[in-house]
Write a protein that holds these residues in place. Structure first.
Motif, PDB file in Angstrom:
ATOM      1  N   VAL A 188      -2.212  -5.054   0.914  1.00 33.23           N
ATOM      2  CA  VAL A 188      -0.907  -5.714   1.003  1.00 33.23           C
ATOM      3  C   VAL A 188       0.094  -4.696   1.524  1.00 33.23           C
ATOM      4  O   VAL A 188       0.313  -3.657   0.903  1.00 33.23           O
ATOM      5  CB  VAL A 188      -0.444  -6.234  -0.365  1.00 33.23           C
ATOM      6  CG1 VAL A 188       0.896  -6.939  -0.232  1.00 33.23           C
ATOM      7  CG2 VAL A 188      -1.475  -7.172  -0.962  1.00 33.23           C
TER       8      VAL A 188
ATOM      9  N   ALA B  39       0.537 -13.163  -3.411  1.00 28.35           N
ATOM     10  CA  ALA B  39       1.266 -11.910  -3.219  1.00 28.35           C
ATOM     11  C   ALA B  39       2.760 -12.112  -3.444  1.00 28.35           C
ATOM     12  O   ALA B  39       3.427 -11.309  -4.100  1.00 28.35           O
ATOM     13  CB  ALA B  39       1.013 -11.362  -1.819  1.00 28.35           C
TER      14      ALA B  39
ATOM     15  N   CYS C 188       5.132  -9.953   3.520  1.00 29.00           N
ATOM     16  CA  CYS C 188       4.083  -8.945   3.573  1.00 29.00           C
ATOM     17  C   CYS C 188       3.084  -9.271   4.663  1.00 29.00           C
ATOM     18  O   CYS C 188       3.106 -10.341   5.272  1.00 29.00           O
ATOM     19  CB  CYS C 188       3.366  -8.850   2.227  1.00 29.00           C
ATOM     20  SG  CYS C 188       2.415 -10.326   1.797  1.00 29.00           S
TER      21      CYS C 188
ATOM     22  N   LEU D 106      -8.217  -6.600  -0.023  1.00 25.73           N
ATOM     23  CA  LEU D 106      -7.297  -6.788   1.098  1.00 25.73           C
ATOM     24  C   LEU D 106      -6.055  -5.953   0.823  1.00 25.73           C
ATOM     25  O   LEU D 106      -5.515  -5.961  -0.288  1.00 25.73           O
ATOM     26  CB  LEU D 106      -6.908  -8.256   1.260  1.00 25.73           C
ATOM     27  CG  LEU D 106      -8.047  -9.247   1.511  1.00 25.73           C
ATOM     28  CD1 LEU D 106      -7.481 -10.638   1.720  1.00 25.73           C
ATOM     29  CD2 LEU D 106      -8.883  -8.824   2.706  1.00 25.73           C
TER      30      LEU D 106
ATOM     31  N   LEU E 124      -6.007  -8.212  -3.985  1.00 24.13           N
ATOM     32  CA  LEU E 124      -4.910  -7.845  -3.105  1.00 24.13           C
ATOM     33  C   LEU E 124      -4.320  -6.547  -3.640  1.00 24.13           C
ATOM     34  O   LEU E 124      -3.794  -6.513  -4.751  1.00 24.13           O
ATOM     35  CB  LEU E 124      -3.846  -8.947  -3.067  1.00 24.13           C
ATOM     36  CG  LEU E 124      -4.358 -10.369  -2.782  1.00 24.13           C
ATOM     37  CD1 LEU E 124      -3.193 -11.337  -2.667  1.00 24.13           C
ATOM     38  CD2 LEU E 124      -5.204 -10.398  -1.520  1.00 24.13           C
TER      39      LEU E 124
ATOM     40  N   LEU F 197      -1.267  -8.952   5.218  1.00 24.19           N
ATOM     41  CA  LEU F 197      -2.548  -8.695   4.569  1.00 24.19           C
ATOM     42  C   LEU F 197      -3.517  -8.157   5.609  1.00 24.19           C
ATOM     43  O   LEU F 197      -3.653  -8.724   6.694  1.00 24.19           O
ATOM     44  CB  LEU F 197      -3.104  -9.979   3.946  1.00 24.19           C
ATOM     45  CG  LEU F 197      -2.279 -10.624   2.827  1.00 24.19           C
ATOM     46  CD1 LEU F 197      -3.008 -11.838   2.278  1.00 24.19           C
ATOM     47  CD2 LEU F 197      -1.992  -9.624   1.717  1.00 24.19           C
TER      48      LEU F 197
ATOM     49  N   TYR G  85      -1.337 -15.221   0.492  1.00 24.64           N
ATOM     50  CA  TYR G  85       0.068 -14.839   0.683  1.00 24.64           C
ATOM     51  C   TYR G  85       0.926 -15.380  -0.457  1.00 24.64           C
ATOM     52  O   TYR G  85       1.830 -14.699  -0.946  1.00 24.64           O
ATOM     53  CB  TYR G  85       0.577 -15.350   2.031  1.00 24.64           C
ATOM     54  CG  TYR G  85       0.224 -14.451   3.188  1.00 24.64           C
ATOM     55  CD1 TYR G  85       1.124 -13.497   3.648  1.00 24.64           C
ATOM     56  CD2 TYR G  85      -1.010 -14.542   3.828  1.00 24.64           C
ATOM     57  CE1 TYR G  85       0.815 -12.655   4.709  1.00 24.64           C
ATOM     58  CE2 TYR G  85      -1.340 -13.712   4.881  1.00 24.64           C
ATOM     59  CZ  TYR G  85      -0.417 -12.768   5.319  1.00 24.64           C
ATOM     60  OH  TYR G  85      -0.743 -11.936   6.375  1.00 24.64           O
TER      61      TYR G  85
ATOM     62  N   GLN H 222      -7.514  -6.510   6.289  1.00 28.47           N
ATOM     63  CA  GLN H 222      -8.876  -6.191   5.857  1.00 28.47           C
ATOM     64  C   GLN H 222      -9.352  -5.079   6.780  1.00 28.47           C
ATOM     65  O   GLN H 222      -9.733  -5.321   7.915  1.00 28.47           O
ATOM     66  CB  GLN H 222      -9.800  -7.395   5.938  1.00 28.47           C
ATOM     67  CG  GLN H 222     -11.167  -7.131   5.322  1.00 28.47           C
ATOM     68  CD  GLN H 222     -12.066  -8.349   5.366  1.00 28.47           C
ATOM     69  OE1 GLN H 222     -12.050  -9.113   6.327  1.00 28.47           O
ATOM     70  NE2 GLN H 222     -12.873  -8.536   4.323  1.00 28.47           N
TER      71      GLN H 222
END
Length: 505
Positions: free
Chosen positions: A74, A37, A46, A72, A11, A48, A34, A50
């Motif tokens: 963030v 994170a 946040c 990924l 992340l 995420l 999540y 891709q």
């Protein structure tokens, strides 16, 4: 090393900083990501991504396309349950060498010349209130500037701020710093929480989190108890509910004038001043268990429960009464976002439900067909909402003059948007190609035509204050627009903003 039953992921923030990495079971959903994170920035929300694809908390990890890589992105959202919307009048840029550059209203933190020699290196975090800034350095020391009466002058507690500070939180006119030993140091306007002497013995150890309203602070201690100080009318006096705050508190959320605390058993405790209506006897039974998150508008609260239902209380005109949409809030809600006067709830099926002041986002009927599915993020400024859909398009509603009407830039918002940021009066959207689109109050950042050539690509972050925006580009330079006196014009420090900037606040 991941196995066939696991998936390895990293992340990564827009700056390139790795928030979390490791192997997760392929049978899980992305809510586990999540969670990882959120451990890095407790209380912050946040998204995420891709590539340009939204990864929601409900996305199966097995559905991720590893051909796109294992990273990924963030994207930290501009507002959160823990941090009320900033209304500051200046900007601060942190550069990769740890130095700081400031601009905007000089009296409110835009001029740091008095402490410039202390800001040439080592700054790792900056916190601002309405009139001042406080910078934490890698050494754990704190440097302050801005309006002396509202936290810009910390000389009275200087000896306590030379080392060990790990977090700073602000009200409108004061700051509170948590030190590594769990003690708290306060300074600024006494009426806004700058004087904590009345509870000083309770703040010498064990504090793990501090939250603020406009004029008061609430500290959670490691034993689950809460200590409050500051303006009684803004939540600084919690004596009426003191027996309920001696243990088990896991989160505290503040709106402008009140606090709401979640206990480990999922129950809620509230306190505050005259502007806070409190929990009615009708709602109280709904808040005895199962609450997992609380969000505040100016004078109201909304709580999400573990079953996906929502309970609201406070001033009806600020979103405290959701009875008109109650059947739609019984299940499936995963996020709530507020303007000053209304709420928008995003459901697991991608639909959005709104309530509160009709003119300021509470009524979304004009765009209702566009909000029945596919929404992945909702952002609010003071007067309007903007929703990003899975196809990268944006839907807006609320006060037309302050971002609720985006028709002037509609062709640019049909696809590719990955993030929306709001200041008090306008919005700025970052697209997947790094370009920026703005709308809302023209004089407050809604019109970026003066810097349009600089916003055609490579933008990685946008930050808003009261009435201006600042964008960081991939090469570390900064572009600003909006109200000139409040940071929209950075020409005075332009040579310092051509490279190396990693964060703007």
């Amino acid at each position: 090393m991941a196995t066939s039953s696991e998936i390895y992921l990293e992340l990564v923030e827009l700056s390139g900083h790795v928030v979390a990495k490791g192997a997760w079971s392929i049978t899980l959903r992305a809510n586990c990501l999540y969670h990882s994170a959120h451990l890095a920035k407790p209380g912050r929300r946040c998204r995420l991504l891709q590539g340009t694809r939204e990864i929601t908390p409900f996305t199966p990890l097995a559905a991720l396309d590893l051909r796109l890589g294992t990273c990924l992105q963030v994207v930290w959202l501009s507002s959160s349950a823990a941090d009320r919307r900033s209304h500051g009048y200046a900007f601060v840029a942190i550069k990769e060498n740890g130095s700081v550059v400031t601009w905007g209203n000089a009296a409110h933190g835009g001029n740091c010349s008095a402490v410039a020699r202390l800001l040439t290196e080592g700054v790792v975090q900056v916190c601002g209130n309405d009139s001042a800034f406080a910078a934490i350095k890698a050494s754990g020391s704190v440097v302050t500037w801005g309006d002396a009466n509202y936290g810009g002058n910390s000389s009275a507690v200087a000896l306590l701020l030379t080392e060990g500070v790990v977090q700073v939180c602000g009200t409108n006119g004061a700051f509170a710093a948590i030190k590594a030993n769990g003690s708290v140091v306060t300074w600024g306007d006494a009426a806004c929480g700058g004087n904590s002497s009345a509870v000083a013995p309770l703040l010498t150890e064990g504090v793990v989190q501090v939250s603020g309203t406009d004029g008061a602070f609430a500290a959670i201690k490691a034993d689950g108890s809460v200590v409050t100080w500051g303006s009684a009318e803004a939540g600084g006096n919690s004596s009426a509910v003191a027996p309920l705050l001696t243990e088990g508190i896991v989160q505290v959320c503040g709106n402008n004038f009140a606090f709401a605390a979640i206990k480990a058993n999922g129950s809620v405790v509230t306190w505050g001043g005259a502007e806070h209506d409190g929990i009615s006897s009708v709602l109280a039974p709904l808040l005895t268990e199962g609450v997992v998150q609380i969000y505040g508008t100016k004078y109201a609260f909304a709580a999400i429960k573990a079953d996906g239902s929502v309970v609201t209380w406070g001033r009806a005109g600020n979103g405290g009464n959701s009875s008109a949409v109650a059947p739609l809030l019984k299940e499936g809600v995963v996020q709530v976002c507020g303007t000053n006067f209304a709420y928008a709830a995003m459901k697991a099926n991608g639909s959005v439900v709104t309530w509160g002041d009709a003119d300021h986002g509470g009524n979304s009927s004009a765009v209702a067909p566009l909000l029945t599915e596919g929404v992945v993020q909702v952002c609010g400024n003071d007067f309007a909402f903007a929703a990003i859909k899975a196809d990268g398009s944006v839907v807006t509603w609320g006060d037309a003059d302050h971002g609720g009407n985006s028709s002037a830039v509609a062709p640019l918002l049909k696809e590719g948007v990955v993030q929306v940021c709001g200041n008090d009066f306008a919005f700025a959207a970052i697209k997947a190609n790094g370009s920026v689109v703005t709308w809302g109050g023209a004089n407050y950042g809604g019109n970026s035509s003066a810097v349009a050539p600089l916003l055609k690509g490579d933008v990685v972050q946008v930050c808003g204050n009261h009435s201006a925006f600042a964008a960081i580009k991939a090469d570390g330079c900064v572009v600003t627009w909006g109200a000139a006196n409040y940071g929209g014009n950075s020409s005075a420090v332009a040579p310092s903003l051509t490279e190396g900037v990693v964060q703007v606040c």
